[in-house]
Design an enzyme around this catalytic site. Sequence first.
Site, short mmCIF file in Angstrom:
data_model
loop_
_atom_site.label_atom_id
_atom_site.label_comp_id
_atom_site.label_asym_id
_atom_site.label_seq_id
_atom_site.Cartn_x
_atom_site.Cartn_y
_atom_site.Cartn_z
N CYS A 173 1.85 4.08 -3.27
CA CYS A 173 0.00 4.36 -2.66
C CYS A 173 1.20 4.39 -1.09
CB CYS A 173 -0.67 4.29 -2.98
SG CYS A 173 -1.18 3.69 -5.20
N ASP A 211 -4.67 -1.65 -1.19
CA ASP A 211 -4.07 -2.31 -2.65
C ASP A 211 -4.02 -3.84 -2.60
OD1 ASP A 211 -5.19 -0.36 -2.91
OD2 ASP A 211 -3.40 1.06 -4.18
N LYS A 240 -10.20 2.93 -6.10
CA LYS A 240 -9.51 4.44 -6.59
C LYS A 240 -8.31 3.93 -7.54
CE LYS A 240 -4.96 3.33 -3.36
NZ LYS A 240 -4.22 3.61 -4.02
#
Length: 197
Positions: free
Chosen positions: A111, A18, A78
Site C-alpha cells: 500500500c 492501514d 478500501k
Amino acid sequence: MATVGRLCTKDAVLFLCDMQEKFRPNIFQFTNIVSNAARLLQASRVLGIPPILTEQYPKGLGPTVPELGAEGLGAHAKTSFTMLTEDVEKELQALGNPRQAILCGIEAHACIACTTFDLLEKGMEVHIVADAVSSRSQTDRLFALSRLKQSGAFLTTTEAVLLQLVQDARHPNFKEIQKLLTHPSPDTNLLAFFSTL
C-alpha cells in the site's frame, strides 16, 4: 532545477496507511512504527496539517489501533493497495490539492508503494517517513524503500519531518513540537538499509 524536498506546513497532507489490529502480530517493528506515526499525527494537529487515514478491508483486518491516536478521524475503507481511492481523491480536492504528501504506515512494498506511485504520477512530492513505515518482512521493507527512492520519493525520518516543518526555534508552535522530540525515535532497524545507499 529539481525540487529539494523542503516541507511546508501550508502545502502538506499526512497520509496514515492501514495501521490496524490484525497487522499487529505480523508487521516488523509494528509498535515502534505506530509510535512514530502517532507523533506525526500529533504534530499535524498542532501545525494544522490535514491527516488522511485509511483502513484496508476493516471488516476482516479490524480497526485502526488505538495507540495511533486517530480517534475522531474518519477512516476511508478500501480494498485497493493504493490510498488514493475516489473518496480520498475528493478529500484532496476539498483541501485545495496539496502539493506535498507525508506518508507513513504499512505495508511498505504494497500500500505504501502503490500510494507513492499514484501520488508521484499526480505530480505530488512524496516524503516517506522510513521509521514510520514497515512490512511483514524486513527484506520487503528495505527493497521497497530503495525502489521508491529510485522513483523519486524522498526518504526521511519522524524527527526530521517535525524539525523541517517548524524550521526555526522561534516558530510559534516550536515548544509543542519540541515536547514530541523529548525522547528519540525508537530504532526500527534502518541502519541495515542505510548501508546499502
